[in-house]
Design a protein around this motif. Structure first.
Motif, PDB file in Angstrom:
ATOM      1  N   PHE A  36      19.792 -18.396  -0.091  1.00  0.00           N
ATOM      2  CA  PHE A  36      19.364 -18.632  -1.467  1.00  0.00           C
ATOM      3  C   PHE A  36      18.891 -17.349  -2.138  1.00  0.00           C
ATOM      4  O   PHE A  36      18.501 -16.387  -1.485  1.00  0.00           O
ATOM      5  CB  PHE A  36      18.263 -19.705  -1.525  1.00  0.00           C
ATOM      6  CG  PHE A  36      16.964 -19.284  -0.893  1.00  0.00           C
ATOM      7  CD1 PHE A  36      15.934 -18.757  -1.653  1.00  0.00           C
ATOM      8  CD2 PHE A  36      16.774 -19.418   0.467  1.00  0.00           C
ATOM      9  CE1 PHE A  36      14.736 -18.369  -1.075  1.00  0.00           C
ATOM     10  CE2 PHE A  36      15.580 -19.039   1.062  1.00  0.00           C
ATOM     11  CZ  PHE A  36      14.555 -18.509   0.288  1.00  0.00           C
ATOM     12  N   ASP A  37      18.952 -17.367  -3.456  1.00  0.00           N
ATOM     13  CA  ASP A  37      18.466 -16.279  -4.305  1.00  0.00           C
ATOM     14  C   ASP A  37      17.040 -16.636  -4.712  1.00  0.00           C
ATOM     15  O   ASP A  37      16.813 -17.659  -5.353  1.00  0.00           O
ATOM     16  CB  ASP A  37      19.371 -16.158  -5.531  1.00  0.00           C
ATOM     17  CG  ASP A  37      18.936 -15.075  -6.491  1.00  0.00           C
ATOM     18  OD1 ASP A  37      17.725 -14.908  -6.721  1.00  0.00           O
ATOM     19  OD2 ASP A  37      19.818 -14.409  -7.034  1.00  0.00           O
ATOM     20  N   ILE A  38      16.086 -15.793  -4.325  1.00  0.00           N
ATOM     21  CA  ILE A  38      14.670 -16.068  -4.584  1.00  0.00           C
ATOM     22  C   ILE A  38      14.395 -16.151  -6.082  1.00  0.00           C
ATOM     23  O   ILE A  38      13.790 -17.110  -6.565  1.00  0.00           O
ATOM     24  CB  ILE A  38      13.773 -14.983  -3.947  1.00  0.00           C
ATOM     25  CG1 ILE A  38      13.926 -14.986  -2.427  1.00  0.00           C
ATOM     26  CG2 ILE A  38      12.307 -15.202  -4.332  1.00  0.00           C
ATOM     27  CD1 ILE A  38      13.317 -13.779  -1.739  1.00  0.00           C
ATOM     28  N   GLU A  39      14.809 -15.147  -6.819  1.00  0.00           N
ATOM     29  CA  GLU A  39      14.509 -15.076  -8.253  1.00  0.00           C
ATOM     30  C   GLU A  39      15.237 -16.147  -9.060  1.00  0.00           C
ATOM     31  O   GLU A  39      14.652 -16.811  -9.907  1.00  0.00           O
ATOM     32  CB  GLU A  39      14.865 -13.686  -8.805  1.00  0.00           C
ATOM     33  CG  GLU A  39      14.100 -12.541  -8.161  1.00  0.00           C
ATOM     34  CD  GLU A  39      12.600 -12.618  -8.376  1.00  0.00           C
ATOM     35  OE1 GLU A  39      12.181 -12.967  -9.498  1.00  0.00           O
ATOM     36  OE2 GLU A  39      11.862 -12.356  -7.416  1.00  0.00           O
ATOM     37  N   GLY A  40      16.521 -16.307  -8.791  1.00  0.00           N
ATOM     38  CA  GLY A  40      17.328 -17.249  -9.560  1.00  0.00           C
ATOM     39  C   GLY A  40      17.163 -18.691  -9.117  1.00  0.00           C
ATOM     40  O   GLY A  40      17.608 -19.604  -9.795  1.00  0.00           O
ATOM     41  N   GLU A  41      16.542 -18.876  -7.956  1.00  0.00           N
ATOM     42  CA  GLU A  41      16.353 -20.204  -7.385  1.00  0.00           C
ATOM     43  C   GLU A  41      17.653 -20.988  -7.335  1.00  0.00           C
ATOM     44  O   GLU A  41      17.764 -22.129  -7.781  1.00  0.00           O
ATOM     45  CB  GLU A  41      15.266 -20.978  -8.137  1.00  0.00           C
ATOM     46  CG  GLU A  41      13.908 -20.304  -8.023  1.00  0.00           C
ATOM     47  CD  GLU A  41      12.800 -20.995  -8.791  1.00  0.00           C
ATOM     48  OE1 GLU A  41      13.076 -21.651  -9.828  1.00  0.00           O
ATOM     49  OE2 GLU A  41      11.637 -20.875  -8.358  1.00  0.00           O
ATOM     50  N   VAL A  42      18.683 -20.315  -6.770  1.00  0.00           N
ATOM     51  CA  VAL A  42      19.989 -20.926  -6.597  1.00  0.00           C
ATOM     52  C   VAL A  42      20.483 -20.656  -5.177  1.00  0.00           C
ATOM     53  O   VAL A  42      20.076 -19.700  -4.532  1.00  0.00           O
ATOM     54  CB  VAL A  42      21.036 -20.401  -7.607  1.00  0.00           C
ATOM     55  CG1 VAL A  42      20.672 -20.790  -9.035  1.00  0.00           C
ATOM     56  CG2 VAL A  42      21.215 -18.907  -7.481  1.00  0.00           C
ATOM     57  N   ILE A  43      21.370 -21.525  -4.718  1.00  0.00           N
ATOM     58  CA  ILE A  43      21.968 -21.345  -3.409  1.00  0.00           C
ATOM     59  C   ILE A  43      23.189 -20.461  -3.563  1.00  0.00           C
ATOM     60  O   ILE A  43      24.046 -20.709  -4.398  1.00  0.00           O
ATOM     61  CB  ILE A  43      22.333 -22.708  -2.789  1.00  0.00           C
ATOM     62  CG1 ILE A  43      21.054 -23.513  -2.565  1.00  0.00           C
ATOM     63  CG2 ILE A  43      23.103 -22.514  -1.474  1.00  0.00           C
ATOM     64  CD1 ILE A  43      21.250 -24.947  -2.198  1.00  0.00           C
ATOM     65  N   ARG A  44      23.262 -19.426  -2.733  1.00  0.00           N
ATOM     66  CA  ARG A  44      24.386 -18.486  -2.775  1.00  0.00           C
ATOM     67  C   ARG A  44      25.479 -18.860  -1.774  1.00  0.00           C
ATOM     68  O   ARG A  44      26.654 -18.677  -2.061  1.00  0.00           O
ATOM     69  CB  ARG A  44      23.910 -17.061  -2.478  1.00  0.00           C
ATOM     70  CG  ARG A  44      23.004 -16.481  -3.529  1.00  0.00           C
ATOM     71  CD  ARG A  44      23.795 -16.162  -4.768  1.00  0.00           C
ATOM     72  NE  ARG A  44      22.924 -15.618  -5.798  1.00  0.00           N
ATOM     73  CZ  ARG A  44      23.106 -15.779  -7.067  1.00  0.00           C
ATOM     74  NH1 ARG A  44      24.150 -16.456  -7.503  1.00  0.00           N
ATOM     75  NH2 ARG A  44      22.281 -15.265  -7.944  1.00  0.00           N
ATOM     76  N   GLN A  45      25.074 -19.348  -0.596  1.00  0.00           N
ATOM     77  CA  GLN A  45      26.067 -19.661   0.434  1.00  0.00           C
ATOM     78  C   GLN A  45      25.560 -20.783   1.324  1.00  0.00           C
ATOM     79  O   GLN A  45      24.370 -20.882   1.591  1.00  0.00           O
ATOM     80  CB  GLN A  45      26.312 -18.453   1.345  1.00  0.00           C
ATOM     81  CG  GLN A  45      26.941 -17.257   0.706  1.00  0.00           C
ATOM     82  CD  GLN A  45      27.207 -16.206   1.770  1.00  0.00           C
ATOM     83  OE1 GLN A  45      28.099 -16.364   2.587  1.00  0.00           O
ATOM     84  NE2 GLN A  45      26.425 -15.138   1.748  1.00  0.00           N
TER      85      GLN A  45
END
Length: 138
Positions: free
Chosen positions: A126-135
């Motif tokens: 996950f992307d900490i700042e964007g609060e999205v899952i990357r993979q």
């Protein structure tokens, strides 16, 4: 009840953004005289006529003095949680949630890749700042 990981809320929000429904926070399982607390339980409906997919997510920040020591602890938890889930909720898949930074600095190393494969670790990156899952890595 154990304390929440530093990135707990970020991972929770990222899962919700992807359409997951958080069903447990934390997911508590009792087995063999012990209580196990996995950070999150979630499920989603894959299609209107299909059964939902269930997951359990253990969030790891890797903020200790040694990423290798943090990894040892994470693998120990993962193996034990997977053992209990297999007996209590076999339909639920277990993931370790890690930040993109930890994925790149530790899990992309030769050791990290071999260890992930050998231990059959499922990762949610996950992307900490964007609060999205990357993979999602199986």
């Amino acid at each position: 009840m154990p304390a929440k990981d530093k990135y707990h809320d970020s991972v929770r929000k990222a899962l919700i953004k992807e359409g997951w429904i958080i069903t447990h926070d934390p997911l508590r399982l009792d087995y063999g005289g012990f209580d196990f607390f996995i950070d999150l339980g979630a499920e989603t409906v894959i299609g209107a006529t299909k059964d939902g997919r269930k997951i359990a997510v253990e969030i790891k920040s890797f903020l200790g003095t040694s990423s290798l020591s943090d990894f040892h602890l994470a693998v120990g938890q993962f193996v034990n949680y997977r053992l209990v889930l297999k007996r209590k909720e076999p339909e639920r898949m277990l993931y370790i949630a890690i930040s993109q930074e930890i994925y790149e600095s530790f899990f992309m190393t030769v050791f990290g890749q071999i260890a992930r494969e050998e231990h059959q670790l499922r990762l949610l990156v996950f992307d900490i700042e964007g609060e999205v899952i990357r993979q999602w890595l199986e």
